[in-house]
Design a protein around this motif. Structure first.
Motif, PDB file in Angstrom:
ATOM      1  N   LEU A 481       0.845  -1.189   0.000  1.00 54.12           N
ATOM      2  CA  LEU A 481       0.000   0.000   0.000  1.00 54.12           C
ATOM      3  C   LEU A 481       0.880   1.239   0.000  1.00 54.12           C
ATOM      4  O   LEU A 481       1.821   1.351   0.786  1.00 54.12           O
ATOM      5  N   LEU A 482       0.550   2.155  -0.894  1.00 50.72           N
ATOM      6  CA  LEU A 482       1.221   3.446  -0.951  1.00 50.72           C
ATOM      7  C   LEU A 482       0.188   4.530  -0.678  1.00 50.72           C
ATOM      8  O   LEU A 482      -0.804   4.646  -1.397  1.00 50.72           O
ATOM      9  N   PHE A 483       0.414   5.310   0.363  1.00 47.93           N
ATOM     10  CA  PHE A 483      -0.471   6.400   0.736  1.00 47.93           C
ATOM     11  C   PHE A 483       0.233   7.728   0.479  1.00 47.93           C
ATOM     12  O   PHE A 483       1.385   7.924   0.908  1.00 47.93           O
ATOM     13  N   VAL A 484      -0.446   8.634  -0.197  1.00 52.73           N
ATOM     14  CA  VAL A 484       0.052   9.987  -0.421  1.00 52.73           C
ATOM     15  C   VAL A 484      -0.999  10.945   0.102  1.00 52.73           C
ATOM     16  O   VAL A 484      -2.173  10.858  -0.280  1.00 52.73           O
ATOM     17  N   ALA A 485      -0.593  11.860   0.978  1.00 52.79           N
ATOM     18  CA  ALA A 485      -1.553  12.761   1.615  1.00 52.79           C
ATOM     19  C   ALA A 485      -1.032  14.187   1.568  1.00 52.79           C
ATOM     20  O   ALA A 485       0.182  14.429   1.574  1.00 52.79           O
ATOM     21  N   GLY A 486      -1.967  15.125   1.519  1.00 57.77           N
ATOM     22  CA  GLY A 486      -1.643  16.534   1.555  1.00 57.77           C
ATOM     23  C   GLY A 486      -2.402  17.226   2.676  1.00 57.77           C
ATOM     24  O   GLY A 486      -3.639  17.228   2.687  1.00 57.77           O
ATOM     25  N   GLY A 487      -1.698  17.790   3.642  1.00 56.33           N
ATOM     26  CA  GLY A 487      -2.340  18.515   4.727  1.00 56.33           C
ATOM     27  C   GLY A 487      -3.157  17.631   5.637  1.00 56.33           C
ATOM     28  O   GLY A 487      -2.833  16.460   5.886  1.00 56.33           O
ATOM     29  N   VAL A 488      -4.276  18.174   6.126  1.00 56.88           N
ATOM     30  CA  VAL A 488      -5.135  17.411   7.047  1.00 56.88           C
ATOM     31  C   VAL A 488      -5.912  16.320   6.334  1.00 56.88           C
ATOM     32  O   VAL A 488      -6.618  15.547   6.988  1.00 56.88           O
ATOM     33  N   ALA A 489      -5.794  16.225   5.007  1.00 54.57           N
ATOM     34  CA  ALA A 489      -6.436  15.121   4.279  1.00 54.57           C
ATOM     35  C   ALA A 489      -5.779  13.790   4.593  1.00 54.57           C
ATOM     36  O   ALA A 489      -6.246  12.745   4.128  1.00 54.57           O
ATOM     37  N   ALA A 490      -4.704  13.817   5.392  1.00 51.88           N
ATOM     38  CA  ALA A 490      -4.096  12.566   5.842  1.00 51.88           C
ATOM     39  C   ALA A 490      -4.940  11.853   6.883  1.00 51.88           C
ATOM     40  O   ALA A 490      -4.646  10.703   7.236  1.00 51.88           O
ATOM     41  N   VAL A 491      -5.986  12.513   7.383  1.00 48.78           N
ATOM     42  CA  VAL A 491      -6.806  11.947   8.464  1.00 48.78           C
ATOM     43  C   VAL A 491      -7.317  10.541   8.146  1.00 48.78           C
ATOM     44  O   VAL A 491      -7.110   9.614   8.941  1.00 48.78           O
ATOM     45  N   PRO A 492      -8.018  10.311   7.015  1.00 49.87           N
ATOM     46  CA  PRO A 492      -8.507   8.952   6.774  1.00 49.87           C
ATOM     47  C   PRO A 492      -7.386   7.939   6.592  1.00 49.87           C
ATOM     48  O   PRO A 492      -7.539   6.763   6.958  1.00 49.87           O
ATOM     49  N   LEU A 493      -6.245   8.354   6.042  1.00 54.11           N
ATOM     50  CA  LEU A 493      -5.134   7.432   5.834  1.00 54.11           C
ATOM     51  C   LEU A 493      -4.474   7.075   7.158  1.00 54.11           C
ATOM     52  O   LEU A 493      -4.081   5.924   7.375  1.00 54.11           O
ATOM     53  N   LEU A 494      -4.352   8.040   8.058  1.00 53.09           N
ATOM     54  CA  LEU A 494      -3.783   7.757   9.373  1.00 53.09           C
ATOM     55  C   LEU A 494      -4.640   6.772  10.154  1.00 53.09           C
ATOM     56  O   LEU A 494      -4.121   5.899  10.865  1.00 53.09           O
TER      57      LEU A 494
END
Length: 831
Positions: A481-494
């Motif tokens: 799995l590769l997760f790429v997040a920008g700003g607070v949009a990392a919330v669901p990935l975290l």
């Protein structure tokens, strides 16, 4: 990006015989749910070809026989119960039997599926799972021209293109079918009988086209309301997330409004050019001249236009509160005046509305409960602030990563609900409840007002509706799995990463769903946003086994510090800070013995000022004790009388509770239809020459709305929620709620230290790089490192421009590369 590829085989256990049997039962229930929808689809097709039996010889054989078999159950309801059944041979009852019953059966079967356990990915992948994965990959292939579809629709997969093509074909076939039927009768009168109409043929065709587009509305609204329920059975049956279902709802909504608009415009033109009638008289006719209420139809169209315009992405994203208000008012106005315009519209409108009615009944009671923010902190500065807030949750609320909630702050607005994704849902074994954390970025007036209220108010009332969704990407069975997040949009990935860490540590069947390696690349313009990292995730990234790799990239403005940054270990830095802060607090208290001082924590340092604090904990339990044991209340915050602060309550206790609610909604809908049509029958019996057909539509709307929502609310939902509320008012209930709110489930926030982020107690930290992410290079490296046979999941969350760029890059690499295939998933959606 350096990625360690540790493909160490994970421990697997073969399922027991009982688990295999239950897995088969689960599959059977899902298949039966799909089979239950088939009669609905066949009846939908019969609506499209409703006039074939009048126009083609084929109807004398196949379609006539099929219709004869289908009308057999019409004897279940006498023809006099439903108005006009005597003309259609049980036409309306036909829809109840073949639209309502299959829909309810599918809902019941899907609701029963979660109660059946099953074996989770034990042993090697089966041939069926491999074929299913390949089918999903083929269905998710993006159509060309990709840039056009991405700009217009946010992308278009092969499966979506097929569904759209089928839907457009149904509309075109139905339009042509009805137009051919009407023009055929014109030709028969003109050429066979030898008569001619006073109205010219082109003008007559214009009126017929207007009528044909009106019939299209029957088809479009038949499934328009299916996806909008938060607990839609389509989500559980197909696995399609709620935001994607809303995407289909928008598409069907566009076709519905185009049909409605063309239906109205063609009639306006026809009335304007007809010399024999007064166009204004036709337009303003409130069912006095004709049985069809023309003015009500125009009003319905105007409500639909307002709803349509405010639903456009440009308007919705900038004025969400306006969109939300207009959407609800426009929905009610469109349906109400459509039924007044033509009461028979209930045949196609009601099935989807009954699903929504069950959801409304559940939401009304859950959202009437009042909770409060127990912990919060502010990150960022100025207009780039974000608030991290924690709310208590009852133990009966199911908490999963990627769960969405609709949150309302009555102190800001009683009517506006905004969706938020949970950051870290958590509960403790043996505890009476848990907590859920949200992170909300300051965007617009509403979010600014909410952040200010939380900061400046000791106790903030909150009403919550949810959870919604919660399907983890783990169900896709990926190797990497590769997760790429920008700003607070990392919330669901975290939240997903923390869930994987816990499953991996706990072992058991759930651990087999965890991929062999995970990589998170997180870029942000605010360093403080990296403090959202939990200690659990940082421990997994720092353990050195290579399973989890995290790259933190700061892409904001870089300023030269006025002094040299502090050096030292986290323990040394924390000790120095505590010594400095202790001296500052002592001096401030001595100089202001009667003053009010606020303590604000930012970047791990405590500052003292006369302004409200930027982090804190609301001591609900101690507040209750200072009032003689009386619980904290917010008078007027609840829509009912439930103004006492409680943890977030469940919408439904379990799947059986939801099933009972859905059944009562359909039973109530049937009662409403019978009552409404009985009014029409009685009215025409007493006043056979009085044209008040529109009143029947008004009565049908009122009876269906009252009974479809009122029956499940009164018999299934309210008694359970009322009992829970009264039980919580007891001494034991108050102590339980207080324990949930004060059981110390707040998390230790990460600290920013020099060019790292970490935790001072454990000494763990991660470096923060400066620059910008190169998506193309990152994805190319991932594709090259993974085997071609590996299943690689790629999920991106962030600003819309970032997500679209990531998606386009992944699709391009899939076409160019012979390495691993990147399965793209959106982590953030626009509702």
């Amino acid at each position: 990006m350096k990625q360690s590829l540790d493909h160490t085989p994970r421990a697997r256990r073969r399922p027991s015989a009982s688990m295999n049997i239950l897995s088969v039962v689960r599959v059977v229930l899902i298949l039966l749910a799909w089979i239950a929808i088939i009669p609905f689809l066949l009846q939908l097709w019969s609506v499209v070809l409703a006039t074939w039996r009048y126009s083609y010889t084929l109807s004398e054989s196949f379609w006539a026989t099929l219709e004869t078999k289908w009308t057999t159950p019409d004897k279940m309801l006498p023809a006099t119960v439903l108005y006009n059944d005597r003309f259609g041979g049980g036409y309306y009852t036909l829809f109840i039997v073949w639209w309502w019953a299959p829909t309810l059966a599918a809902v019941i079967l899907v609701a029963a599926v979660p109660s059946v356990p099953y074996a989770k990915r034990l042993g090697a992948r089966s041939a069926f799972a491999t074929v299913a994965h390949q089918f999903k990959s083929a269905g998710s292939y993006q159509m060309y021209p990709r840039k056009f579809w991405m700009t217009v629709m946010g992308g278009l997969t092969v499966l979506e293109a097929i569904l759209l093509a089928i839907w457009i074909t149904l509309n075109v076939v139905m339009l042509w079918n009805w137009y051919y039927y009407y023009t055929e009768s014109y030709d028969y009168v003109q050429h066979v009988i030898g008569m001619d109409f006073a109205i010219p043929r082109p003008q007559m065709n214009l009126e017929r086209m207007a009528l044909c587009f009106g019939w299209l509305c029957f088809l479009d609204v038949s499934i328009l309301f299916w996806p909008i329920a938060h607990n839609s059975f389509l989500h559980q049956l197909t696995g399609v997330p709620y935001p994607v279902l809303i995407r289909f709802h928008r598409w069907v909504g566009h076709t519905t409004m185009w049909s409605t608009t063309l239906h109205g415009i063609f009639y306006f033109i026809y009335w304007g050019i007809d010399n024999d009638v007064n166009g204004w008289t036709k337009f303003a006719d409130w069912g006095q001249v004709s049985s069809i209420n023309n003015l009500a139809g125009s009003v319905s169209w105007w409500f639909g236009l307002a709803l349509w315009v405010t639903s456009v992405n440009y308007v919705r994203r900038r004025w969400y509160s306006v969109y939300q208000s207009v959407h609800m008012v426009g929905f009610l106005g469109y349906v109400l005046f459509a039924l007044i315009h033509y009461p028979a519209m209930w045949v196609s409108i009601v099935p989807g509305l009954l699903l929504y009615a069950a959801d409304i009944a559940l939401r009304m009671c859950q959202s009437s409960n009042v909770s409060t923010v127990t912990n919060w902190r502010v990150i960022g500065k100025g207009n780039n602030r974000a608030i991290v807030m924690t709310l208590p949750v009852d133990k009966d609320v199911e908490m999963k990563p990627q769960h969405d909630y609709f949150v309302n702050f009555p102190g800001v607005s009683r009517w506006h609900w905004h969706p938020l994704t949970c950051l870290y849902p958590q509960g403790q074994q043996g505890q009476p409840g848990g907590s859920v954390t949200f992170c909300m970025k300051q965007k617009g007036k509403w979010s600014t007002a909410v952040i200010d209220e939380i900061i400046n108010t000791e106790y903030v009332p909150v009403r919550v509706n949810g959870p919604i969704g919660g399907d983890s990407i783990l169900s896709q069975n990926y190797d990497h799995l590769l997760f790429v997040a920008g700003g607070v949009a990392a919330v669901p990935l975290l939240s997903v990463i923390e869930d994987m860490v816990k499953q991996r540590s706990a072992g058991g069947p759930d651990a087999t769903l965890v991929p062999a390696s995970v990589c998170l690349i997180w870029t942000s313009r605010e360093r403080e946003e990296f403090t959202l990292l939990s200690e659990t995730i940082m421990a997994a990234a720092s353990c050195g086994d290579g399973w989890l790799t995290i790259d933190l990239i700061y892409s904001g403005a870089v300023t030269v510090p006025a002094q040299q940054p502090l050096k030292g270990t986290p323990h040394q830095l924390q000790a120095n800070k505590l010594e400095e802060e202790g001296t500052a607090v002592k001096n401030l208290v001595e100089s202001h013995p009667e003053g009010k001082t606020y303590f604000s924590e930012a970047n791990g340092a405590i500052s003292l000022s006369s302004s409200p604090r930027a982090a804190g904990r609301c001591p609900v339990s101690s507040h209750s004790r200072t009032h003689g044991g009386c619980p904290l209340k917010f008078p007027g915050a609840s829509a009912l009388f439930w103004d006492r602060v409680r943890p977030i309550q469940p919408k439904a206790l379990n799947q059986w509770h939801y099933m009972a609610c859905a059944i009562m909604a359909f039973v109530g809908g049937l009662f409403g239809v019978v009552l409404g049509n009985s009014f029409i029958n009685e009215f025409y019996t007493a006043y056979p020459v009085n044209n008040r057909y529109w009143q029947g539509g008004l009565v049908i709307f009122c009876t269906i709305m009252v009974t479809a929502v009122g029956l499940p609310l009164a018999l299934v939902v309210f008694p359970v929620q009322f009992y829970r509320y009264m039980r919580s008012n007891s001494k034991a209930g108050c102590e339980k709620d207080a324990a949930i709110m004060s059981q110390g489930m707040e998390r230790t926030a990460a600290l920013l230290m020099d060019e790292t982020v970490g935790f001072q107690e454990s000494g763990m930290s991660l470096p923060i790089k400066i620059g910008r992410i190169d998506l193309t290079a990152t994805l190319q490296e991932t594709v090259q490192q993974q085997k071609a046979s590996s299943r690689v999941g790629f999920s991106c969350g962030g600003p819309e421009a970032m997500v679209r760029t990531a998606a386009m890059t992944a699709w391009r690499l899939n076409d160019e590369s012979k390495g691993a295939y990147l399965h793209f998933h959106r982590a953030t959606h626009e509702l």
